[in-house]
Design a protein around this motif. Structure first.
Motif, PDB file in Angstrom:
ATOM      1  N   ARG A 283      33.647 -17.955 -10.939  1.00 16.34           N
ATOM      2  CA  ARG A 283      34.603 -17.831 -12.041  1.00 16.34           C
ATOM      3  C   ARG A 283      35.992 -17.501 -11.474  1.00 16.34           C
ATOM      4  O   ARG A 283      36.896 -18.322 -11.542  1.00 16.34           O
ATOM      5  CB  ARG A 283      34.140 -16.743 -13.015  1.00 16.34           C
ATOM      6  CG  ARG A 283      32.832 -17.072 -13.722  1.00 16.34           C
ATOM      7  CD  ARG A 283      32.946 -18.318 -14.594  1.00 16.34           C
ATOM      8  NE  ARG A 283      31.700 -18.698 -15.228  1.00 16.34           N
ATOM      9  CZ  ARG A 283      31.233 -18.188 -16.358  1.00 16.34           C
ATOM     10  NH1 ARG A 283      31.887 -17.215 -16.969  1.00 16.34           N
ATOM     11  NH2 ARG A 283      30.110 -18.625 -16.878  1.00 16.34           N
ATOM     12  N   THR A 284      36.166 -16.315 -10.956  1.00  8.89           N
ATOM     13  CA  THR A 284      37.486 -15.905 -10.471  1.00  8.89           C
ATOM     14  C   THR A 284      37.349 -15.013  -9.244  1.00  8.89           C
ATOM     15  O   THR A 284      36.287 -14.459  -8.976  1.00  8.89           O
ATOM     16  CB  THR A 284      38.256 -15.102 -11.544  1.00  8.89           C
ATOM     17  OG1 THR A 284      37.547 -13.888 -11.808  1.00  8.89           O
ATOM     18  CG2 THR A 284      38.416 -15.883 -12.820  1.00  8.89           C
ATOM     19  N   VAL A 285      38.457 -14.888  -8.519  1.00  4.69           N
ATOM     20  CA  VAL A 285      38.591 -13.870  -7.487  1.00  4.69           C
ATOM     21  C   VAL A 285      39.817 -13.043  -7.869  1.00  4.69           C
ATOM     22  O   VAL A 285      40.958 -13.480  -7.706  1.00  4.69           O
ATOM     23  CB  VAL A 285      38.761 -14.486  -6.086  1.00  4.69           C
ATOM     24  CG1 VAL A 285      38.935 -13.380  -5.050  1.00  4.69           C
ATOM     25  CG2 VAL A 285      37.549 -15.347  -5.731  1.00  4.69           C
ATOM     26  N   LYS A 286      39.572 -11.884  -8.412  1.00  3.68           N
ATOM     27  CA  LYS A 286      40.634 -11.029  -8.940  1.00  3.68           C
ATOM     28  C   LYS A 286      41.367 -10.328  -7.809  1.00  3.68           C
ATOM     29  O   LYS A 286      40.785 -10.024  -6.775  1.00  3.68           O
ATOM     30  CB  LYS A 286      40.007  -9.986  -9.873  1.00  3.68           C
ATOM     31  CG  LYS A 286      40.975  -9.148 -10.675  1.00  3.68           C
ATOM     32  CD  LYS A 286      40.195  -8.268 -11.642  1.00  3.68           C
ATOM     33  CE  LYS A 286      41.126  -7.430 -12.505  1.00  3.68           C
ATOM     34  NZ  LYS A 286      40.363  -6.600 -13.474  1.00  3.68           N
ATOM     35  N   SER A 287      42.661 -10.081  -8.004  1.00  9.72           N
ATOM     36  CA  SER A 287      43.410  -9.379  -6.956  1.00  9.72           C
ATOM     37  C   SER A 287      44.495  -8.499  -7.560  1.00  9.72           C
ATOM     38  O   SER A 287      44.935  -8.715  -8.690  1.00  9.72           O
ATOM     39  CB  SER A 287      44.045 -10.370  -5.979  1.00  9.72           C
ATOM     40  OG  SER A 287      45.264 -10.870  -6.489  1.00  9.72           O
ATOM     41  N   CYS A 288      44.929  -7.532  -6.771  1.00 10.94           N
ATOM     42  CA  CYS A 288      46.124  -6.755  -7.103  1.00 10.94           C
ATOM     43  C   CYS A 288      47.316  -7.462  -6.455  1.00 10.94           C
ATOM     44  O   CYS A 288      47.163  -8.519  -5.851  1.00 10.94           O
ATOM     45  CB  CYS A 288      45.986  -5.328  -6.584  1.00 10.94           C
ATOM     46  SG  CYS A 288      45.850  -5.246  -4.784  1.00 10.94           S
ATOM     47  N   TRP A 293      54.273  -6.647  -2.838  1.00 11.87           N
ATOM     48  CA  TRP A 293      55.063  -5.922  -3.812  1.00 11.87           C
ATOM     49  C   TRP A 293      54.724  -4.440  -3.878  1.00 11.87           C
ATOM     50  O   TRP A 293      55.597  -3.608  -4.133  1.00 11.87           O
ATOM     51  CB  TRP A 293      54.858  -6.535  -5.215  1.00 11.87           C
ATOM     52  CG  TRP A 293      55.317  -7.958  -5.313  1.00 11.87           C
ATOM     53  CD1 TRP A 293      54.531  -9.069  -5.259  1.00 11.87           C
ATOM     54  CD2 TRP A 293      56.661  -8.421  -5.460  1.00 11.87           C
ATOM     55  NE1 TRP A 293      55.286 -10.202  -5.370  1.00 11.87           N
ATOM     56  CE2 TRP A 293      56.615  -9.831  -5.503  1.00 11.87           C
ATOM     57  CE3 TRP A 293      57.902  -7.783  -5.564  1.00 11.87           C
ATOM     58  CZ2 TRP A 293      57.747 -10.618  -5.636  1.00 11.87           C
ATOM     59  CZ3 TRP A 293      59.042  -8.569  -5.707  1.00 11.87           C
ATOM     60  CH2 TRP A 293      58.963  -9.967  -5.737  1.00 11.87           C
ATOM     61  N   CYS A 294      53.477  -4.089  -3.702  1.00  7.24           N
ATOM     62  CA  CYS A 294      53.063  -2.703  -3.904  1.00  7.24           C
ATOM     63  C   CYS A 294      53.352  -1.844  -2.674  1.00  7.24           C
ATOM     64  O   CYS A 294      53.030  -2.234  -1.542  1.00  7.24           O
ATOM     65  CB  CYS A 294      51.576  -2.658  -4.228  1.00  7.24           C
ATOM     66  SG  CYS A 294      50.948  -0.986  -4.500  1.00  7.24           S
ATOM     67  N   ARG A 295      53.922  -0.677  -2.874  1.00  7.00           N
ATOM     68  CA  ARG A 295      54.269   0.192  -1.748  1.00  7.00           C
ATOM     69  C   ARG A 295      53.035   0.836  -1.117  1.00  7.00           C
ATOM     70  O   ARG A 295      53.124   1.400  -0.036  1.00  7.00           O
ATOM     71  CB  ARG A 295      55.262   1.271  -2.195  1.00  7.00           C
ATOM     72  CG  ARG A 295      54.770   2.173  -3.299  1.00  7.00           C
ATOM     73  CD  ARG A 295      55.936   2.959  -3.925  1.00  7.00           C
ATOM     74  NE  ARG A 295      55.530   3.752  -5.068  1.00  7.00           N
ATOM     75  CZ  ARG A 295      55.222   5.037  -5.019  1.00  7.00           C
ATOM     76  NH1 ARG A 295      55.273   5.675  -3.859  1.00  7.00           N
ATOM     77  NH2 ARG A 295      54.876   5.682  -6.100  1.00  7.00           N
ATOM     78  N   GLN A 299      47.518  -4.898   2.994  1.00  5.80           N
ATOM     79  CA  GLN A 299      47.260  -6.303   3.320  1.00  5.80           C
ATOM     80  C   GLN A 299      47.732  -7.175   2.158  1.00  5.80           C
ATOM     81  O   GLN A 299      47.870  -6.701   1.031  1.00  5.80           O
ATOM     82  CB  GLN A 299      45.761  -6.550   3.562  1.00  5.80           C
ATOM     83  CG  GLN A 299      45.132  -5.727   4.682  1.00  5.80           C
ATOM     84  CD  GLN A 299      45.562  -6.175   6.071  1.00  5.80           C
ATOM     85  OE1 GLN A 299      46.137  -7.245   6.246  1.00  5.80           O
ATOM     86  NE2 GLN A 299      45.279  -5.341   7.077  1.00  5.80           N
ATOM     87  N   ASP A 300      47.992  -8.460   2.443  1.00  5.58           N
ATOM     88  CA  ASP A 300      48.427  -9.399   1.411  1.00  5.58           C
ATOM     89  C   ASP A 300      47.204  -9.878   0.628  1.00  5.58           C
ATOM     90  O   ASP A 300      46.641 -10.944   0.909  1.00  5.58           O
ATOM     91  CB  ASP A 300      49.152 -10.584   2.061  1.00  5.58           C
ATOM     92  CG  ASP A 300      49.747 -11.537   1.029  1.00  5.58           C
ATOM     93  OD1 ASP A 300      49.578 -11.279  -0.181  1.00  5.58           O
ATOM     94  OD2 ASP A 300      50.341 -12.556   1.437  1.00  5.58           O
ATOM     95  N   CYS A 328      44.446  -2.134  -1.158  1.00  3.20           N
ATOM     96  CA  CYS A 328      44.315  -0.817  -0.552  1.00  3.20           C
ATOM     97  C   CYS A 328      43.118  -0.117  -1.182  1.00  3.20           C
ATOM     98  O   CYS A 328      42.463  -0.660  -2.079  1.00  3.20           O
ATOM     99  CB  CYS A 328      45.585   0.015  -0.738  1.00  3.20           C
ATOM    100  SG  CYS A 328      45.841   0.628  -2.423  1.00  3.20           S
ATOM    101  N   VAL A 329      42.847   1.100  -0.742  1.00  6.87           N
ATOM    102  CA  VAL A 329      41.654   1.817  -1.215  1.00  6.87           C
ATOM    103  C   VAL A 329      41.783   2.292  -2.658  1.00  6.87           C
ATOM    104  O   VAL A 329      40.806   2.807  -3.221  1.00  6.87           O
ATOM    105  CB  VAL A 329      41.344   3.020  -0.308  1.00  6.87           C
ATOM    106  CG1 VAL A 329      40.955   2.553   1.076  1.00  6.87           C
ATOM    107  CG2 VAL A 329      42.530   3.984  -0.246  1.00  6.87           C
ATOM    108  N   ARG A 330      42.943   2.111  -3.271  1.00  6.63           N
ATOM    109  CA  ARG A 330      43.079   2.493  -4.687  1.00  6.63           C
ATOM    110  C   ARG A 330      42.307   1.534  -5.589  1.00  6.63           C
ATOM    111  O   ARG A 330      42.094   1.811  -6.753  1.00  6.63           O
ATOM    112  CB  ARG A 330      44.554   2.559  -5.073  1.00  6.63           C
ATOM    113  CG  ARG A 330      45.246   3.800  -4.500  1.00  6.63           C
ATOM    114  CD  ARG A 330      46.766   3.719  -4.642  1.00  6.63           C
ATOM    115  NE  ARG A 330      47.395   4.946  -4.165  1.00  6.63           N
ATOM    116  CZ  ARG A 330      47.596   5.251  -2.891  1.00  6.63           C
ATOM    117  NH1 ARG A 330      47.210   4.377  -1.953  1.00  6.63           N
ATOM    118  NH2 ARG A 330      48.160   6.382  -2.542  1.00  6.63           N
ATOM    119  N   GLU A 331      41.928   0.372  -5.060  1.00  8.70           N
ATOM    120  CA  GLU A 331      40.951  -0.503  -5.694  1.00  8.70           C
ATOM    121  C   GLU A 331      41.349  -1.017  -7.074  1.00  8.70           C
ATOM    122  O   GLU A 331      40.545  -1.017  -8.017  1.00  8.70           O
ATOM    123  CB  GLU A 331      39.613   0.246  -5.809  1.00  8.70           C
ATOM    124  CG  GLU A 331      38.521  -0.288  -4.913  1.00  8.70           C
ATOM    125  CD  GLU A 331      37.945  -1.584  -5.414  1.00  8.70           C
ATOM    126  OE1 GLU A 331      38.662  -2.606  -5.363  1.00  8.70           O
ATOM    127  OE2 GLU A 331      36.809  -1.586  -5.866  1.00  8.70           O
TER     128      GLU A 331
END
Length: 390
Positions: A283-288, A293-295, A299-300, A328-331
């Motif tokens: 279906r999808t591969v979700k990402s942040c 952009w995120c401080r 990794q990209d 990152c580990v904030r998941e």
């Protein structure tokens, strides 16, 4: 009790693997505890001990399903009443109500069914349906190892060689999945469309009232301005309800079946393709937003998620599956709740597999740590292939 000699009850938080043992102490005996009650608080794993696999009790009064208060004796009576020919797992669950709550006791119900059938001179069948005396993995193995693939490249040929009868709503989609996984032909060509359900044939999801939803693929949730504009134009032109989903896509609801080809043609003008929201496929591969952009990102995650989704899109599997990539580990992408997920670290990615966010949520298991993108794909290729073939 107040004296600390008997267990009256309790609430398990997190690890509930000791439930059966503790439940027997609470309701199955009047004997006093042989050790300090404080020893019951941590799970076995926290005490440095491995969980002990206990044999299923043969006592008819043993509670098997705590949701519906079903004992072993009640399940055994149902099996005897149904008889060898009719005592299937689904029928036993339906008649006894065991396993119809949280589902956690289903393995025990299946074990009891098998034991009781043996007493009656029968055995528990793993047949896919009445037309194939094989399980799905067994049929998959026979088809993929056939010396001449042209002998097993259609439902009719497979049924003739390994089954009998006309087929049913159980085996037809299963064989369709096997053919799609092994041959990867156009899924609606050469009569394969007759094996599929309504959603697959229409390449859209039927909704309440008989209309359909259109779900374009948006890899990793990354969408271009022209695509957003086109979604709005199409929604207005065909009077469709639009909804952003938890999978980072935009669903368009309310399309009539005859409108689907025109809608997809217009969406295709800006690069949209089917998101396979109707199929047993990726279906999808979700990402942040990742390190771009995120401080906090290390990794990209977006570009990697796009790469992963484009790699596995279109692969047919026994069931739908999803992935996620967190920067990152904030998941933020909830990768540990997916069938496979990657969490970025300074050293690369930690790979998780086996998660699920459906009816029975399952936390994914850590498979590898600190690996680069190419190694992640190497592992995922084999993991997904193993899932499809078995």
């Amino acid at each position: 009790n107040k004296a600390g000699t008997k267990l009256r009850g309790g609430i398990l938080v997190g690890d509930a693997s000791d439930y059966s043992t503790l439940h027997k102490l609470a309701v199955g005996t009047d004997e006093e505890l042989t050790h300090s009650p404080a020893m019951l608080l941590p799970p076995l794993s926290a005490r440095g001990s491995a969980p002990v696999e206990e044999e299923l009790s043969t006592d008819p009064s043993t509670q098997i399903c705590s949701c519906n208060d079903v004992t072993r004796g009640m399940i055994a009576d149902v099996v005897k009443e149904l008889g060898v020919d009719k005592a299937t797992l689904s029928e036993v669950k339906k008649c006894s109500q065991a396993g119809t709550g949280c589902g956690g006791c289903e393995p025990e119900v299946k074990s009891i069914l098998s034991q009781e059938l043996e007493k009656l001179g029968g055995s528990l069948s793993n047949h896919m349906c009445e037309h194939f005396p094989l399980s799905r993995p067994e049929l998959m193995a026979l088809v993929r190892t056939d010396a001449d693939p042209s002998n097993v490249d259609s439902f009719e040929k497979i049924l003739h060689k390994h089954g009998h009868g006309d087929g049913c709503e159980v085996c037809k989609p299963a064989v369709s999945s096997i053919l799609a996984s092994l041959n990867n032909g156009i899924i609606i060509d050469d009569g394969r469309d007759a094996l599929l359900d309504t959603n697959d044939r229409a390449m859209a999801n039927m909704q309440r009232g008989g209309t359909y939803s259109v779900v374009p693929r948006v890899p990793a949730g990354e969408i271009m301005p022209d695509q957003l504009i086109k979604l709005g134009e199409v929604a207005k032109k065909y009077n469709l309800y639009s909804k952003i989903t938890g999978a980072q896509r935009v669903d368009l609801f309310g399309a009539a079946k005859h409108e689907l080809p025109d809608i997809w043609e217009e969406l295709g003008e800006v690069g949209f393709e089917s998101g396979h929201a109707y199929g047993k496929a990726l279906r999808t591969v979700k990402s942040c937003v990742g390190s771009t952009w995120c401080r906090f990102g290390v990794q990209d995650s977006v570009s990697f998620a796009v790469r992963v989704e484009n790699r596995y899109k279109g692969i047919r599997a026994p069931h739908k599956f999803k992935g996620g990539v967190s920067g990152c580990v904030r998941e933020c992408a909830e990768a540990q709740g997916k069938d496979f997920g990657m969490i970025a670290t300074e050293d690369g990615y930690n790979l998780y597999v086996g998660g699920n966010g459906g009816v029975n949520p399952v936390h994914a298991e850590l498979f590898a740590t600190g690996i680069d993108e190419d190694t992640v794909l190497l592992y995922l290729d084999r993991y997904i292939m193993y899932y499809i073939l078995t």
